[in-house]
Each structure stands twice: as structure tokens, then as C-alpha cells.
Design a protein around this motif. Structure first.
Motif, PDB file in Angstrom:
ATOM      1  N   HIS A   1       0.836  -1.201   0.000  1.00  0.00           N
ATOM      2  CA  HIS A   1       0.000   0.000   0.000  1.00  0.00           C
ATOM      3  C   HIS A   1       0.873   1.255   0.000  1.00  0.00           C
ATOM      4  N   PRO A   2       0.687   2.161  -0.976  1.00  0.00           N
ATOM      5  CA  PRO A   2       1.504   3.376  -1.041  1.00  0.00           C
ATOM      6  C   PRO A   2       0.976   4.471  -0.122  1.00  0.00           C
TER       7      PRO A   2
ATOM      8  N   ILE B   1       5.906   2.162   2.488  1.00  0.00           N
ATOM      9  CA  ILE B   1       6.320   1.287   1.388  1.00  0.00           C
ATOM     10  C   ILE B   1       7.624   0.582   1.736  1.00  0.00           C
TER      11      ILE B   1
ATOM     12  N   SER C   1       4.891   0.741  -6.090  1.00  0.00           N
ATOM     13  CA  SER C   1       4.212   1.495  -5.036  1.00  0.00           C
ATOM     14  C   SER C   1       4.698   2.941  -5.006  1.00  0.00           C
TER      15      SER C   1
ATOM     16  N   SER D   1       3.225   4.783  -7.999  1.00  0.00           N
ATOM     17  CA  SER D   1       1.819   5.100  -7.776  1.00  0.00           C
ATOM     18  C   SER D   1       1.671   6.305  -6.858  1.00  0.00           C
TER      19      SER D   1
ATOM     20  N   VAL E   1      -3.909   0.032  -3.471  1.00  0.00           N
ATOM     21  CA  VAL E   1      -3.295  -1.265  -3.772  1.00  0.00           C
ATOM     22  C   VAL E   1      -3.752  -1.779  -5.128  1.00  0.00           C
TER      23      VAL E   1
ATOM     24  N   VAL F   1      -1.402  -0.236  -7.593  1.00  0.00           N
ATOM     25  CA  VAL F   1      -0.108  -0.920  -7.578  1.00  0.00           C
ATOM     26  C   VAL F   1      -0.216  -2.265  -8.289  1.00  0.00           C
TER      27      VAL F   1
END
Length: 353
Positions: free
Chosen positions: A276-277, A283, A301, A304, A316, A319
Motif C-alpha cells: 500500500h503506497p 512502502i 508502489s 503510484s 493497492v 499498484v
């Protein structure tokens, strides 16, 4: 049997807000002599978020105007629904499916209050069967996409061959409030973008296994509420609208969750990760925590985050979309993981098809 997660579709807000424009807006807004000395700190906070640009459903001046909670909620949900409908239609088209082919719809949406929620509206807008199974997720925020995929996996395992439409929409620009000048508020206005993501999840059977194409074959879900973590990151609402709040401990929350994640992974191999960014540190903590190189295996990530901002629950999915365009070796195992308020974690282990 596993579930096949296809290539997600991401639909971004129509208005690009680059970081320079955001900083200039803040500088102009807070030109009072008592506030201006803090501008240097705010600018460093915003630039350190790792976001070059983000996309909002409304122009910068409109998105940041003070309108009150009712107007903000109405606008935010309307925009999220429009984004979600477009993303869902594209996901159906890409998969070669008609609305009547969908057996279940799982939605996640947090950034405005409405009853009924996204699921009911999309059943009508998309022309899904009136008897389609529905599962609306409404308060998961950044973890929404991963949790929706976990629920889709359970659904697919219970009903082999089922096709599930996952749709996540967030209008995170609605949390921008001009009166807020805390460091946390500057972080959030720097991070967040508006979007919807949609993807088809299919229960794998002997009959359909050869025709599903590239994607993530998910077979093991994981969920965690980090003990004693409700003071890390949460939402509030007042006359101005929705707010996200956090403490300094929020920066450590993802790292604090990693021992649980790695215990669950155990001795299984991990060759890739969809992280998840939520920010550069999240990250890198996640990628390094599962034993991979953050620069190499966190590149999707970070890209994004830089190009779209943190898209909340849809992040997500963005990504994962990028991984489809630059895929791992077929058969390589890996993990998808996202975090949200609470503090909570949802993850899926599987291999690349």
C-alpha cells in the motif's frame, strides 16, 4: 481452490493538482504574518510526502472552499459514485463480461456518509442482477481495497466459479480544510488523491483455470487489528466535514504490524509485494519487512504514490495494475498488503499466473 484477481482499472479524478500548485495555494491562503513563518515547515512536510501530483474530482479552488458538512458529503459521494461506475464498466468490458455475469459485488467507500451506499447505487447503474450478492465496506479507508479482495477470496472459495466485482472509490480531497494547519493536516492534503478502482475476482475451477489469463492467484487471506492501536489513525466529523487525525505513533504503525505479517507468511517464499503506497516510509518498511529490496520491489508502489498520490482503498489496486504491466515471473509467490485506521492490516498471499 484459489481466486484469480485480474488487472484492475483505475479511474482518476479529472483535475490534476501538482505539488507546486498546492504549495502556492497554501502560501497564498496563509499569508498572515503570524502564519507565514510556518510556511517553510509546511513545504518540507508536503514535499517529503513523495507525491509529485494528485488528481481531484474538483478544481483546487473549489475543493478547498469551506462549504459545510452536508454539501461536502453530497458532492464527495456523487463524485465517488461517478468514478466508481466508470471504473466498473471498464473492468467488465476488459474482462469480456456482461453485468448479468456478476455473482457478487463488494464495495468500499469511506469519504462521505450515505444510505444506501455504493453497492446499491451500482447495482442499478450497472444493470447488475437484482439478486446479486452484495457486501458494502464503509469505514476501512486505506485498507478498503485489500479487505475487499480478502472478502472476494472468501466468496470465491465458498462458490467456485463465481465472478465478483470489487469496486473501491474515495474522494479524499474532501478532507482538505483551510482552517487546519497542523502538521498532520499538511501531510494528508499532500498525500491524498481521488479515484475509483475496479477489478474482477473469479473463483478458479478445473473448467475455467486455463482461460483466466495473467493475474494474482490468491489462496490465503490475513487480517489484523494491531493491539492497542486505536490512537494511531482515525476519522472524525464536524460541521465542516470529514477529517483524518493521527499521532506521531502512526508513522510506526505499519512497522509495528510487520511481525504479525511475517509470522503469518512463515517459511513461505516471497518474490514480490504489492505494498500500500501510504507514504514512502510505509512502502519501504513493508518491502524490507518481507525480505525484499525496497528500491527494486517497491518501485510500483513509489511510482503510484508519486504520480497519483495515496488513493486510499484503491491504492493497492493501482499498484496491482502496475504489476500487471510489469509482471513477476509466472509462478512466483508474493504478498499484497494494505493498512488503514484502527490500526488494521489486510493481506493476501498467492502466486502470479
Amino acid at each position: 481452490m484459489p481466486a484469480h484477481i485480474g488487472r484492475p482499472v483505475i479511474n482518476l479524478g479529472a483535475h490534476r493538482v501538482d505539488t507546486d500548485a498546492l504549495i502556492e495555494h497554501i502560501r497564498t491562503t496563509y499569508s498572515d504574518p503570524d502564519e507565514h513563518p510556518r510556511m517553510g515547515v509546511w513545504e518540507r512536510i508536503i514535499r517529503n510526502a513523495g507525491v509529485t501530483q494528485r488528481y481531484w474530482t474538483r478544481p483546487l479552488a473549489e475543493a478547498t472552499a469551506t462549504t459545510g458538512v452536508a454539501r461536502r458529503a453530497e458532492t464527495a459521494f456523487g463524485d465517488a459514485l461517478d468514478l466508481a461506475e466508470t471504473a466498473a464498466r471498464r473492468a467488465l468490458d476488459d474482462a469480456g463480461l456482461d453485468p448479468g455475469d456478476i455473482d457478487g459485488i463488494i464495495t468500499s467507500h469511506t469519504t462521505s456518509w450515505t444510505v444506501p451506499n455504493l453497492d446499491v447505487h451500482l447495482v442499478e447503474r450497472l444493470g447488475l442482477r437484482p439478486t446479486v450478492a452484495r457486501m458494502p465496506l464503509t469505514t476501512l479507508a486505506c485498507a478498503g481495497g485489500a479487505h475487499a479482495l480478502v472478502r472476494a477470496l472468501y466468496f470465491a472459495q465458498a462458490r467456485p466459479g463465481a465472478r465478483i466485482l470489487v469496486v473501491v472509490a474515495e474522494t479524499l480531497s474532501t478532507i482538505y480544510h483551510q482552517a487546519e494547519t497542523t502538521p498532520q493536516s499538511m501531510i494528508y492534503r499532500a498525500l491524498f488523491g481521488d479515484s475509483a478502482g475496479a477489478v474482477i475476482v473469479t473463483g478458479v475451477t478445473d473448467e475455467n483455470a486455463d482461460g483466466l489469463g495473467p493475474g494474482l492467484l490468491a489462496d490465503d487471506p490475513f487480517e489484523l487489528v494491531l493491539p492497542g492501536s486505536r490512537d494511531r489513525y482515525w476519522g472524525t466529523i464536524d460541521d465542516d466535514g470529514l477529517h483524518f487525525e493521527s499521532t506521531r505513533a502512526a508513522a510506526r504503525a505499519a512497522a509495528d504490524s510487520l511481525p504479525y505479517l511475517t509470522d503469518w507468511i512463515g517459511n513461505r517464499a516471497v518474490e514480490w509485494v504489492v505494498a500500500h503506497p501510504g507514504g514512502p516510509r510505509i512502502i519501504d518498511d513493508v518491502v524490507a519487512g518481507v525480505g525484499l529490496d525496497p528500491e527494486k520491489h517497491g518501485r510500483h508502489s513509489h511510482a503510484s504514490l508519486a504520480e497519483n498520490g495515496n488513493l486510499g482503498g484503491a491504492a493497492v489496486l493501482d499498484v496491482l495494475r502496475r504489476m500487471h504491466d510489469d509482471p513477476p515471473v509466472s509462478g512466483d509467490p508474493g504478498v499484497l498488503a494494505a493498512f488503514g485506521p484502527g490500526f488494521n492490516l489486510a493481506a493476501i498471499y498467492g502466486c502470479w499466473a
